[in-house]
Design a protein around this motif. Structure first.
Motif, PDB file in Angstrom:
ATOM      1  N   HIS A  13     -11.342 -28.535 -15.306  1.00 26.59           N
ATOM      2  CA  HIS A  13     -10.907 -27.576 -16.317  1.00 26.59           C
ATOM      3  C   HIS A  13     -12.109 -26.957 -17.019  1.00 26.59           C
ATOM      4  O   HIS A  13     -12.182 -25.735 -17.185  1.00 26.59           O
ATOM      5  CB  HIS A  13      -9.975 -28.267 -17.325  1.00 26.59           C
ATOM      6  CG  HIS A  13      -9.589 -27.397 -18.460  1.00 26.59           C
ATOM      7  ND1 HIS A  13     -10.080 -27.585 -19.733  1.00 26.59           N
ATOM      8  CD2 HIS A  13      -8.777 -26.306 -18.525  1.00 26.59           C
ATOM      9  CE1 HIS A  13      -9.572 -26.671 -20.522  1.00 26.59           C
ATOM     10  NE2 HIS A  13      -8.786 -25.878 -19.826  1.00 26.59           N
ATOM     11  N   ARG A  14     -13.064 -27.786 -17.431  1.00 22.01           N
ATOM     12  CA  ARG A  14     -14.273 -27.269 -18.087  1.00 22.01           C
ATOM     13  C   ARG A  14     -15.058 -26.347 -17.151  1.00 22.01           C
ATOM     14  O   ARG A  14     -15.522 -25.279 -17.550  1.00 22.01           O
ATOM     15  CB  ARG A  14     -15.157 -28.418 -18.556  1.00 22.01           C
ATOM     16  CG  ARG A  14     -14.616 -29.141 -19.769  1.00 22.01           C
ATOM     17  CD  ARG A  14     -15.629 -30.121 -20.342  1.00 22.01           C
ATOM     18  NE  ARG A  14     -16.064 -31.137 -19.388  1.00 22.01           N
ATOM     19  CZ  ARG A  14     -15.432 -32.281 -19.163  1.00 22.01           C
ATOM     20  NH1 ARG A  14     -14.331 -32.565 -19.826  1.00 22.01           N
ATOM     21  NH2 ARG A  14     -15.907 -33.146 -18.297  1.00 22.01           N
ATOM     22  N   GLU A  15     -15.188 -26.755 -15.887  1.00 21.36           N
ATOM     23  CA  GLU A  15     -15.939 -25.954 -14.916  1.00 21.36           C
ATOM     24  C   GLU A  15     -15.268 -24.603 -14.655  1.00 21.36           C
ATOM     25  O   GLU A  15     -15.929 -23.556 -14.635  1.00 21.36           O
ATOM     26  CB  GLU A  15     -16.068 -26.737 -13.599  1.00 21.36           C
ATOM     27  CG  GLU A  15     -16.880 -26.042 -12.543  1.00 21.36           C
ATOM     28  CD  GLU A  15     -16.978 -26.863 -11.275  1.00 21.36           C
ATOM     29  OE1 GLU A  15     -17.312 -26.265 -10.230  1.00 21.36           O
ATOM     30  OE2 GLU A  15     -16.729 -28.081 -11.300  1.00 21.36           O
ATOM     31  N   LEU A  16     -13.961 -24.627 -14.468  1.00 20.81           N
ATOM     32  CA  LEU A  16     -13.236 -23.370 -14.227  1.00 20.81           C
ATOM     33  C   LEU A  16     -13.244 -22.476 -15.461  1.00 20.81           C
ATOM     34  O   LEU A  16     -13.374 -21.259 -15.345  1.00 20.81           O
ATOM     35  CB  LEU A  16     -11.791 -23.669 -13.808  1.00 20.81           C
ATOM     36  CG  LEU A  16     -11.595 -24.212 -12.410  1.00 20.81           C
ATOM     37  CD1 LEU A  16     -10.155 -24.664 -12.217  1.00 20.81           C
ATOM     38  CD2 LEU A  16     -11.957 -23.178 -11.363  1.00 20.81           C
ATOM     39  N   LYS A  17     -13.108 -23.071 -16.626  1.00 20.94           N
ATOM     40  CA  LYS A  17     -13.131 -22.294 -17.877  1.00 20.94           C
ATOM     41  C   LYS A  17     -14.487 -21.581 -18.039  1.00 20.94           C
ATOM     42  O   LYS A  17     -14.533 -20.412 -18.390  1.00 20.94           O
ATOM     43  CB  LYS A  17     -12.868 -23.240 -19.049  1.00 20.94           C
ATOM     44  CG  LYS A  17     -12.433 -22.574 -20.289  1.00 20.94           C
ATOM     45  CD  LYS A  17     -10.959 -22.835 -20.465  1.00 20.94           C
ATOM     46  CE  LYS A  17     -10.572 -22.444 -21.873  1.00 20.94           C
ATOM     47  NZ  LYS A  17      -9.294 -21.802 -21.918  1.00 20.94           N
ATOM     48  N   ALA A  18     -15.573 -22.307 -17.739  1.00 23.20           N
ATOM     49  CA  ALA A  18     -16.903 -21.713 -17.833  1.00 23.20           C
ATOM     50  C   ALA A  18     -17.091 -20.611 -16.795  1.00 23.20           C
ATOM     51  O   ALA A  18     -17.660 -19.548 -17.081  1.00 23.20           O
ATOM     52  CB  ALA A  18     -17.974 -22.790 -17.654  1.00 23.20           C
ATOM     53  N   ALA A  19     -16.586 -20.836 -15.586  1.00 23.00           N
ATOM     54  CA  ALA A  19     -16.711 -19.815 -14.541  1.00 23.00           C
ATOM     55  C   ALA A  19     -15.902 -18.573 -14.891  1.00 23.00           C
ATOM     56  O   ALA A  19     -16.343 -17.444 -14.649  1.00 23.00           O
ATOM     57  CB  ALA A  19     -16.242 -20.396 -13.196  1.00 23.00           C
ATOM     58  N   LEU A  20     -14.712 -18.762 -15.479  1.00 20.06           N
ATOM     59  CA  LEU A  20     -13.910 -17.613 -15.911  1.00 20.06           C
ATOM     60  C   LEU A  20     -14.617 -16.854 -17.027  1.00 20.06           C
ATOM     61  O   LEU A  20     -14.592 -15.615 -17.049  1.00 20.06           O
ATOM     62  CB  LEU A  20     -12.540 -18.086 -16.413  1.00 20.06           C
ATOM     63  CG  LEU A  20     -11.420 -18.140 -15.402  1.00 20.06           C
ATOM     64  CD1 LEU A  20     -10.161 -18.748 -16.030  1.00 20.06           C
ATOM     65  CD2 LEU A  20     -11.109 -16.792 -14.808  1.00 20.06           C
ATOM     66  N   ALA A  21     -15.253 -17.568 -17.929  1.00 18.38           N
ATOM     67  CA  ALA A  21     -15.985 -16.913 -19.020  1.00 18.38           C
ATOM     68  C   ALA A  21     -17.154 -16.100 -18.456  1.00 18.38           C
ATOM     69  O   ALA A  21     -17.419 -14.975 -18.908  1.00 18.38           O
ATOM     70  CB  ALA A  21     -16.481 -17.944 -20.014  1.00 18.38           C
ATOM     71  N   ARG A  22     -17.866 -16.648 -17.473  1.00 25.37           N
ATOM     72  CA  ARG A  22     -18.983 -15.902 -16.851  1.00 25.37           C
ATOM     73  C   ARG A  22     -18.474 -14.679 -16.104  1.00 25.37           C
ATOM     74  O   ARG A  22     -19.109 -13.638 -16.090  1.00 25.37           O
ATOM     75  CB  ARG A  22     -19.768 -16.812 -15.901  1.00 25.37           C
ATOM     76  CG  ARG A  22     -20.700 -17.763 -16.619  1.00 25.37           C
ATOM     77  CD  ARG A  22     -21.637 -18.460 -15.645  1.00 25.37           C
ATOM     78  NE  ARG A  22     -20.966 -19.191 -14.582  1.00 25.37           N
ATOM     79  CZ  ARG A  22     -20.572 -20.451 -14.658  1.00 25.37           C
ATOM     80  NH1 ARG A  22     -20.785 -21.146 -15.744  1.00 25.37           N
ATOM     81  NH2 ARG A  22     -19.977 -21.022 -13.633  1.00 25.37           N
ATOM     82  N   ALA A  23     -17.297 -14.785 -15.470  1.00 24.19           N
ATOM     83  CA  ALA A  23     -16.736 -13.641 -14.745  1.00 24.19           C
ATOM     84  C   ALA A  23     -16.267 -12.558 -15.709  1.00 24.19           C
ATOM     85  O   ALA A  23     -16.305 -11.377 -15.408  1.00 24.19           O
ATOM     86  CB  ALA A  23     -15.584 -14.098 -13.857  1.00 24.19           C
ATOM     87  N   THR A  24     -15.809 -12.996 -16.888  1.00 26.46           N
ATOM     88  CA  THR A  24     -15.331 -12.065 -17.894  1.00 26.46           C
ATOM     89  C   THR A  24     -16.484 -11.322 -18.563  1.00 26.46           C
ATOM     90  O   THR A  24     -16.407 -10.132 -18.810  1.00 26.46           O
ATOM     91  CB  THR A  24     -14.512 -12.810 -18.965  1.00 26.46           C
ATOM     92  OG1 THR A  24     -13.452 -13.489 -18.307  1.00 26.46           O
ATOM     93  CG2 THR A  24     -13.947 -11.865 -19.984  1.00 26.46           C
ATOM     94  N   CYS A  25     -17.557 -12.035 -18.829  1.00 24.34           N
ATOM     95  CA  CYS A  25     -18.741 -11.455 -19.502  1.00 24.34           C
ATOM     96  C   CYS A  25     -19.975 -11.661 -18.637  1.00 24.34           C
ATOM     97  O   CYS A  25     -20.762 -12.570 -18.898  1.00 24.34           O
ATOM     98  CB  CYS A  25     -18.955 -12.126 -20.870  1.00 24.34           C
ATOM     99  SG  CYS A  25     -17.554 -11.986 -21.956  1.00 24.34           S
ATOM    100  N   PRO A  26     -20.152 -10.883 -17.572  1.00 25.12           N
ATOM    101  CA  PRO A  26     -21.299 -11.084 -16.706  1.00 25.12           C
ATOM    102  C   PRO A  26     -22.605 -10.830 -17.448  1.00 25.12           C
ATOM    103  O   PRO A  26     -22.706  -9.923 -18.260  1.00 25.12           O
ATOM    104  CB  PRO A  26     -21.101 -10.092 -15.573  1.00 25.12           C
ATOM    105  CG  PRO A  26     -20.142  -9.083 -16.097  1.00 25.12           C
ATOM    106  CD  PRO A  26     -19.345  -9.751 -17.172  1.00 25.12           C
ATOM    107  N   VAL A  27     -23.614 -11.650 -17.142  1.00 26.43           N
ATOM    108  CA  VAL A  27     -24.922 -11.537 -17.800  1.00 26.43           C
ATOM    109  C   VAL A  27     -25.816 -10.607 -17.040  1.00 26.43           C
ATOM    110  O   VAL A  27     -25.845 -10.506 -15.881  1.00 26.43           O
ATOM    111  CB  VAL A  27     -25.581 -12.937 -17.912  1.00 26.43           C
ATOM    112  CG1 VAL A  27     -26.949 -12.820 -18.539  1.00 26.43           C
ATOM    113  CG2 VAL A  27     -24.692 -13.851 -18.702  1.00 26.43           C
TER     114      VAL A  27
END
Length: 175
Positions: free
Chosen positions: A161-175
């Motif tokens: 859950h933590r890993e997927l949540k972080a990956a979704l956040a990175r996909a939402t706000c690409p650096v």
């Protein structure tokens, strides 16, 4: 019956779309979860056919010795075992897959002959998990909800859950 997560890389980490497993942040990540089955349907068929051959040879020996009643019971036994194997094989290849691309979240669920594939925008997707025993990971997107996690070990769900949540956040706000 224990279920274990499986990913495309040997270390249990998601891999990029090219499968290179580079150290830099990949553009696409994939998580695949399967049943923990010891035999594929094809291996099961070969095992069952060898069981049939051995059983029928033994039952024929009893038939030739005058014990004809053994053959119908052997046939009934093989029929019942075959029926159980068909039920098992229908779901042996079930899986759940999560693929996160820069502009798309793809969820694939295979359950027997039913294949469900959903393509969502990661910016609108939400992931939740309440941490309770046997609780699924819940993806929601514009009013639609999908439960993921029936093949994931309970001890691994919170980390996933933590890993997927972080990956979704990175996909939402690409650096």
């Amino acid at each position: 019956m224990g279920m274990i997560p499986e990913s495309s890389s040997s270390a249990g980490e998601p891999v990029d779309a090219l499968g290179a497993g580079q150290a830099s942040e990949p553009q696409s990540k994939t998580w695949v979860f399967r049943r923990n089955c010891s035999l594929t349907p094809k291996q099961l068929l070969h095992w069952y056919l060898s069981l049939c051959a051995i059983t029928l040879v033994i039952a024929t020996g009893f038939l030739l010795a005058g014990f004809w009643i053994v053959l119908p019971f052997a046939g009934l036994e093989l029929f019942l075992v075959g029926t159980a194997f068909v039920v098992y094989a229908r779901h042996a290849a079930d899986y759940e897959m999560i693929e996160l691309q820069p502009n798309q979240l793809v969820l694939v669920m295979a359950d027997g002959a039913k294949l469900t594939q959903l393509k969502w925008t990661p910016q609108w997707a939400k992931l939740s998990y309440n941490g309770k025993y046997k609780a699924p990971l819940l993806f929601s997107h514009r009013g639609q909800q999908v439960k993921i996690g029936k093949f994931i070990a309970e001890k691994d769900k919170s980390a996933l859950h933590r890993e997927l949540k972080a990956a979704l956040a990175r996909a939402t706000c690409p650096v």
